[in-house]
Enzyme design. Structure first.
Site, short mmCIF file in Angstrom:
data_model
loop_
_atom_site.label_atom_id
_atom_site.label_comp_id
_atom_site.label_asym_id
_atom_site.label_seq_id
_atom_site.Cartn_x
_atom_site.Cartn_y
_atom_site.Cartn_z
N GLY A 226 0.82 -1.19 0.02
CA GLY A 226 0.10 0.13 -0.17
C GLY A 226 0.66 1.09 0.00
CD GLU A 445 3.03 -33.21 1.10
OE1 GLU A 445 2.89 -32.62 2.06
OE2 GLU A 445 3.63 -33.18 -0.01
P1 ADP Z 1 2.93 -0.99 -3.40
O1 ADP Z 1 3.10 0.39 -3.84
O2 ADP Z 1 3.20 -1.10 -1.87
O3 ADP Z 1 3.48 -1.93 -4.12
P2 ADP Z 1 0.24 -0.52 -3.72
O4 ADP Z 1 -0.24 0.69 -3.05
O5 ADP Z 1 0.22 -0.42 -5.30
O6 ADP Z 1 1.32 -1.30 -3.33
O7 ADP Z 1 -1.12 -1.45 -3.39
C1 ADP Z 1 -1.85 -2.46 -4.44
C2 ADP Z 1 -3.27 -2.59 -3.99
O8 ADP Z 1 -3.26 -3.18 -2.82
C3 ADP Z 1 -3.98 -1.29 -3.77
O9 ADP Z 1 -4.63 -0.70 -4.90
C4 ADP Z 1 -5.02 -1.66 -2.81
O10 ADP Z 1 -5.95 -2.19 -3.45
C5 ADP Z 1 -4.29 -2.88 -1.99
N1 ADP Z 1 -3.70 -2.43 -0.66
C6 ADP Z 1 -2.67 -2.51 -0.44
N2 ADP Z 1 -2.44 -2.14 0.97
C7 ADP Z 1 -3.69 -1.69 1.41
C8 ADP Z 1 -4.21 -1.23 2.77
N3 ADP Z 1 -3.34 -0.79 3.53
N4 ADP Z 1 -5.46 -0.93 2.76
C9 ADP Z 1 -6.27 -1.13 1.44
N5 ADP Z 1 -5.74 -1.59 0.36
C10 ADP Z 1 -4.57 -1.88 0.37
ZN ZN Z 2 7.84 -32.24 1.31
#
Ligand code: ADP
Ligand code: ZN
Length: 632
Positions: A226, A445
């Site tokens: 995020g 397993e």
């Molecule tokens: P990063 O930039 O850290 O790689 P992003 O901000 O692009 O990640 O996150 C990708 C998606 O994951 C976002 O568009 C959202 O839908 C979801 N996401 C990630 N973290 C959160 C959070 N804390 N709350 C809500 N959604 C999140």
């Molecule tokens: Zn194994």
């Protein structure tokens, strides 16, 4: 831009087309016709012979024109030449003409001349063409290299704009509106970043006390946690323009372009201040300088980085431009970037913990039509180690699965299927496995499951399957406990469970198979880490050789050959110990182990409850309450 190139081309072509068509209005005749009838009658005034085309043009005498008015199937043209004839290359024009002339009386004689035709248009085209092609090529190249996104960079593409930054700008008018409400969890990060928002809203509050506002904040964390979302939320909350760019957008095949794009980005930003500049994946430009010598592309990147550093120093602290950057590789960033006065705030974003995951689920579940009995708490417990993006993915996938089964709402089973699918890949029920192999897999397993059941420090088991999924033929699923540090005992128990599969094969089949590759790989890494990184071997002692190979040129190891041998020996000793532990467990629970494997063969999926029924409740150690996290 395109028209500048195509317009002259179209004009030229059309001119050639039309003039070429209208200049060909002479009537065709044949040489014998000219020689045997026109010349003897004394009607020919002049023959112009085009030597390079083997073509002769016949001009009639004025007084004879009437005579030929409608000859050879067409109206004879009024202007000379009236006829033309074509002859083979072997035609000896000079000889033929003079022979024909000699026999005539003086008043019937005709003139002849030789010419070479010059096609002006084809001449011009021959040098205009390459130039046009070059321009076109250059245009296409710059077009390709800058991609299609030139939103907000002042529009326009093409060769004149390579040095412009391609930042996307979101401002008041744009529809993208993310606020802190859309970002679940991340409480600490939000507090830090709230201050930035506060500054952008009321700068006077801070500057009147003489305080300086940080110029930039670096968001560090694994992918999908995020970071981008948070940066967007800052812009949304502060209600200021938001420039978004990826580090790799600066890097281009043309030399000097990166630096000029950085300059342009900051110029634009300063014009729109107060504003936020967000650079995603900053490691693409911010990688430490000077580690790989001799590649010119690196020089280009270094120039870009230098420009970035200069720009960050260049504008005054209170100019109202705040830089946010995101990376998941803070360790490879150049130290100069992290120096105070540049990215002096570093905000670490971790994978979400139980409570945060619940929050994130709540955000993403809002959009779905849910079964009223769905327990969000249960979902967050099932998804340790998932990032925010993974959770968003689970929610979406669950909705798709529910739709595929024509359900009215998304229920628990859909979510479980979605989680399985995201962790393990697609189920491949159709893959055909011979019964003898299936039996081996089941025992393998069951071995993992049994060993981890009886070792108190191993991760608690969730379920065991022998349904092939992705590349794996079977799997034991654990609920990893969310712990920041691991004790030696935990690691040993973990290793014993890892080798449990192979040991089970040894006991049951009396032979081993290649199915344990993945287990052994992880086992080896873990044992090596214990000895060489964590100082967990008595003989090697409290020494860590972690990351000594960091800067690629280091050819000398920081330890002697003797130590290297010792590390190898200790690693092997640890693995042998884990092997013995697993063997002891399996041999002392043979009955249950076989029962479990047969149950697995029959049902293909078994859960922790089944193990509890066979073995009785699991011995669980008291979890020690840890209040302070360790950062190591
Ligand atoms: P990063 O930039 O850290 O790689 P992003 O901000 O692009 O990640 O996150 C990708 C998606 O994951 C976002 O568009 C959202 O839908 C979801 N996401 C990630 N973290 C959160 C959070 N804390 N709350 C809500 N959604 C999140
Ligand atoms: Zn194994």
């Amino acid at each position: 831009m395109v028209w500048i190139i195509y317009l002259p081309l179209i004009l030229i072509l059309s001119y050639v087309w039309f003039t070429g068509g209208s200049s060909n209005k002479q009537l065709k005749t044949e040489w014998y016709e000219v020689k045997e009838s026109m010349i003897p009658a004394g009607d020919v005034d002049k023959i112009s012979f085009i030597t390079n085309e083997n073509k002769g043009y016949v001009k009639l005498k004025k007084e004879s024109q009437e005579k030929y008015k409608n000859r050879f199937g067409g109206e004879t043209p009024k202007s000379a030449p009236q006829f033309y004839f074509v002859v083979p290359a072997s035609f000896e024009a000079e000889k033929e003409f003079s022979e024909a002339r000699e026999t005539l009386p003086e008043d019937k004689k005709f003139k002849y001349e030789f010419e070479e035709s010059v096609n002006y248009w084809s001449n011009i085209l021959s040098w205009v063409w390459p130039i046009l092609m070059l321009i076109l090529l250059f245009y296409l190249m710059s077009r390709l290299s800058r991609g299609v996104s030139n939103m907000g960079s002042g529009g326009g593409g093409g060769i004149f704009n390579v040095g412009k930054s391609q930042a996307k700008v979101f401002d008041k008018n744009s529809k993208v509106k993310v606020t802190f409400k859309d970002v679940a969890g991340l409480e600490e990060a939000k507090v830090e970043i709230m201050e930035i928002v506060d500054f952008l809203k009321s700068p006077a509050k801070y500057t009147s006390l003489g305080g300086k506002i940080p110029k930039g904040a670096l968001l560090i964390g694994p992918p999908g946690t995020g970071k981008t979302l948070l940066a967007k939320a800052v812009a949304g909350e502060a209600n200021v323009p938001f420039f978004s760019m990826s580090g790799s957008d600066f890097v281009e095949m043309f030399v000097g372009v990166g630096a000029s794009r950085v300059r342009d980005l900051f110029k634009q930003a300063k014009e729109k201040a107060p504003c936020i500049v967000f650079i995603d994946e900053i490691d693409a430009v911010g990688r430490a300088r000077g580690k790989n010598v001799g590649f010119s592309s690196n020089d280009e990147r270094e120039n870009t980085l230098n420009q970035l550093l200069t720009e960050m120093d260049g504008f005054g602290t209170n100019s109202g431009v705040i830089i946010l950057a995101a990376t998941n590789r803070a360790d490879i960033l150049d130290k100069a970037l992290m120096r105070a006065g540049r990215f002096d705030r570093q905000i670490t974003i971790d994978l979400p913990e139980l409570k945060d995951r619940e929050q994130i689920f709540k955000v993403h579940l809002k959009k779905l039509k849910l079964d009223p009995d769905l327990d969000i708490d249960f979902l967050s417990k099932q998804t340790p180690g998932f990032s925010g993006a993974d959770i968003a993915n689970v929610c979406n996938e669950a909705a798709l699965i529910a739709a595929r089964h024509n359900k009215k709402s998304v229920d628990k089973q859909d979510f479980l299927d979605a989680i399985d699918r995201i962790v393990g890949g697609l189920e491949r029920k159709s893959k055909i496995i011979p019964p003898s192999e299936k039996r081996t897999i089941a025992f393998h397993e069951a071995g993992h499951a049994t060993v981890s059941w009886f070792l108190p420090n191993a991760n608690p088991l969730l379920k065991v399957t022998i349904i092939p999924r992705g590349k794996a033929l079977g799997a034991a699923w654990y609920v990893p406990e969310e712990r920041q540090i691991m004790t030696k005992e935990q690691m040993m128990d973990e290793m014993a469970s890892l080798i449990g599969g192979r040991v089970a094969e040894e006991i049951i089949n009396n032979k081993i198979s290649s199915g344990a590759l993945n287990d052994l790989e992880r086992l080896t890494k873990m044992a090596y880490a214990m000895v060489a990184y964590y100082g967990m071997s008595d003989k090697v002692g409290n020494i860590s050789y972690y990351n000594f190979q960091e800067d690629g040129y280091n050819l000398t190891k920081p330890f002697s050959e003797k130590t290297a041998e010792l590390v190898d020996a200790e690693t092997k000793a640890l693995i042998d110990k884990a092997h013995q532990m697993a063997k002891d467990v399996l041999e002392s629970h043979m009955e249950g182990f076989k029962e479990l494997a047969n149950l697995l063969l029959e049902k293909e999926v078994i859960f922790a409850e089944d193990l509890e029924r066979i073995y009785g409740p699991r011995v669980k150690l008291e979890q020690d309450e840890r209040t302070d996290k360790e950062n190591d």
